[in-house]
Scaffold this motif. Structure first.
Motif, short mmCIF file in Angstrom:
data_model
loop_
_atom_site.label_atom_id
_atom_site.label_comp_id
_atom_site.label_asym_id
_atom_site.label_seq_id
_atom_site.Cartn_x
_atom_site.Cartn_y
_atom_site.Cartn_z
N VAL A 106 23.97 58.75 -82.50
CA VAL A 106 24.21 60.01 -83.63
C VAL A 106 23.95 61.12 -83.05
CG1 VAL A 106 23.10 61.01 -85.73
CG2 VAL A 106 23.21 58.59 -85.62
N LYS A 107 23.20 61.32 -81.98
CA LYS A 107 23.12 62.66 -81.33
C LYS A 107 24.26 63.07 -80.61
CE LYS A 107 17.89 62.59 -80.15
NZ LYS A 107 16.82 62.25 -79.05
N LYS A 108 25.10 62.16 -80.22
CA LYS A 108 26.38 62.59 -79.71
C LYS A 108 27.69 62.48 -80.42
CE LYS A 108 24.97 59.91 -75.38
NZ LYS A 108 25.45 58.65 -74.54
N VAL A 109 27.40 62.18 -81.81
CA VAL A 109 28.55 62.40 -82.79
C VAL A 109 29.10 63.84 -82.72
CG1 VAL A 109 28.77 62.37 -85.23
CG2 VAL A 109 27.68 60.45 -84.23
N TYR A 110 30.44 63.51 -82.94
CA TYR A 110 31.33 64.79 -82.86
C TYR A 110 31.23 65.45 -84.27
CZ TYR A 110 35.58 67.71 -82.14
OH TYR A 110 36.49 68.89 -82.34
N THR A 111 30.96 66.98 -84.30
CA THR A 111 30.88 67.70 -85.60
C THR A 111 31.98 68.87 -85.45
OG1 THR A 111 29.27 68.87 -84.56
CG2 THR A 111 28.55 66.91 -86.11
N ASP A 112 31.50 70.02 -85.91
CA ASP A 112 32.64 70.98 -85.90
C ASP A 112 32.36 71.87 -84.52
OD1 ASP A 112 34.20 73.18 -86.34
OD2 ASP A 112 33.17 73.88 -87.85
N PRO A 113 33.48 71.95 -83.60
CA PRO A 113 33.16 72.66 -82.46
C PRO A 113 33.02 74.19 -82.57
CG PRO A 113 35.36 71.81 -82.54
CD PRO A 113 34.59 71.25 -83.56
N LEU A 114 33.54 74.76 -83.78
CA LEU A 114 33.48 76.20 -84.15
C LEU A 114 32.19 76.50 -85.02
CD1 LEU A 114 37.37 76.52 -85.16
CD2 LEU A 114 36.25 77.17 -83.07
N HIS A 115 31.48 75.52 -85.10
CA HIS A 115 30.06 75.66 -85.93
C HIS A 115 29.29 76.13 -84.91
CE1 HIS A 115 27.00 74.72 -88.86
NE2 HIS A 115 27.48 75.52 -89.42
N LEU A 116 29.01 77.35 -84.36
CA LEU A 116 28.08 77.80 -83.24
C LEU A 116 26.74 78.02 -83.57
CD1 LEU A 116 30.53 79.46 -81.17
CD2 LEU A 116 30.09 77.06 -81.01
N ARG A 117 26.67 78.83 -84.78
CA ARG A 117 25.48 79.22 -85.42
C ARG A 117 25.34 78.66 -86.81
NH1 ARG A 117 26.64 85.54 -84.98
NH2 ARG A 117 28.36 84.88 -86.05
#
Length: 350
Positions: free
Chosen positions: A236-247
């Protein structure tokens, strides 16, 4: 395909001699099953077994078409996949679980069906073309792999299955099965074999944890059904999310966000999930919170499956006996179809 559409497909499927609706499904035993299998087929099989006559095939012979250099992998995973079946709730008293290689009638039917299809037609099958490219075979294609559509037609027609749950990418295989069935029936001027319909699950292919289009053992982006609590946490820690969601305060995107795709598939509290999605999109919700919810959902869902699997694994003798009984029953059914086919072809002499 929605649940209503699935019900319509089953309701309109042809049946043999007005008998019960027969479903054929199965897996290639090349490794333990994972969340992709669960959402794509396994939990539907648990539901289907209460209403339909279901055969579940461990397609070990088919798995050898591209694993001939490691036959032991296929052999040992027959039991591993069977354990996964029982752990998720498939009941051998309600579903017939069988081993493909132990039913010689399937190979015999394949041999006859190969006379009903051309090499050119096999090479045009979109599914076969895609799989050949994925494996890098080019023109060095194992004959068994190329002729898999005929083998699958034998598997389906041997049990006179009218429903075959598949992903969208496998629909061309079902179409080719029906071509072979129709050609055979026309040839012998009898309706011996039954055409089938593809049943596409409501939730199709599940992406890998890395965001790749497919969850696959070979890509190392799976979460196995028997995963330990620690393995689930790490995945789960490695699950891909939104790369543009930086903050945290940034608006997030749901499209291609694997964490939310998994929550859509497995979170039982869909109303709260809808609120979480809205919060994420407008900003102010960190990925860590989303992943924390995902971990809770997966831990709660997989813990009982893992426990049942571990308990069942203590008695391999029971697993093998269950497989033997299911295969023997399946062979009786396949043998009846093979006898009908041979009789229609004038191959019954004694």
């Amino acid at each position: 395909m929605s649940l209503t559409e699935q019900a319509e497909v089953i309701a309109t499927a042809p049946t043999a001699s007005k008998g019960p609706t027969v479903i054929l499904t199965g897996d290639r035993p090349t490794g333990p099953l994972h969340l992709g299998h669960f959402v794509g087929s396994l939990r539907n099989r648990v539901a289907y077994q209460h209403e339909y006559k279901q055969f579940i095939m461990l397609a070990d012979a088919q798995a050898l078409t591209d694993n001939m250099d490691d036959t032991n992998k296929v052999h040992r995973n027959v039991v591993e996949v069977a354990l996964d079946y029982l752990a998720v709730g498939i009941d051998p008293a309600k579903s017939t679980i069988l081993i493909q290689s132990q039913i010689p009638e399937l190979a015999e039917l394949t041999f006859y069906y190969l006379n009903l299809v051309t090499v050119a037609r096999l090479e045009r099958n979109p599914t076969v073309k895609t799989e050949i490219a994925l494996r890098g075979f080019e023109r060095d294609i194992p004959a068994g792999f190329l002729t898999y559509p005929a083998s699958q037609a034998a598997d389906i027609s041997a049990f006179k299955a009218s429903i075959v749950p598949v992903g969208e990418d496998q629909i061309p295989m079902i179409e080719q099965t029906n071509e072979i069935v129709r050609r055979f029936n026309r040839l012998v001027n009898q309706d011996i074999l039954v055409e089938c319909k593809a049943l596409v699950p409501e939730i199709g292919r599940l992406p890998g944890t890395d965001g790749k289009a497919k969850m696959s053992k070979s890509l190392g982006n799976t979460i196995n059904l028997g995963a330990t609590a620690a393995e689930i946490t790490a995945a789960v820690k490695k699950v891909y999310t939104d790369p543009l969601h930086l903050r945290v305060e940034d608006p997030g995107h749901l499209e291609g966000n694997v964490a939310f795709i998994y929550l859509d598939a497995f979170d039982p509290e869909q109303d709260k999930l809808a609120e979480m999605k809205a919060h994420y999109v407008r900003g102010g919700l960190g990925d860590s919170i989303v992943k924390k919810r995902l971990e809770v959902v997966l831990q709660e869902m997989l813990a009982p499956i893992r426990a049942r699997r571990e308990a069942l694994a203590q008695d391999k003798g029971y697993i093998m006996q269950m497989l033997k009984e299911g295969t023997m029953h399946a062979r009786e059914v396949a043998a009846r179809t093979a006898d009908e086919v041979k009789a229609a072809l004038g191959l019954s002499y004694f």
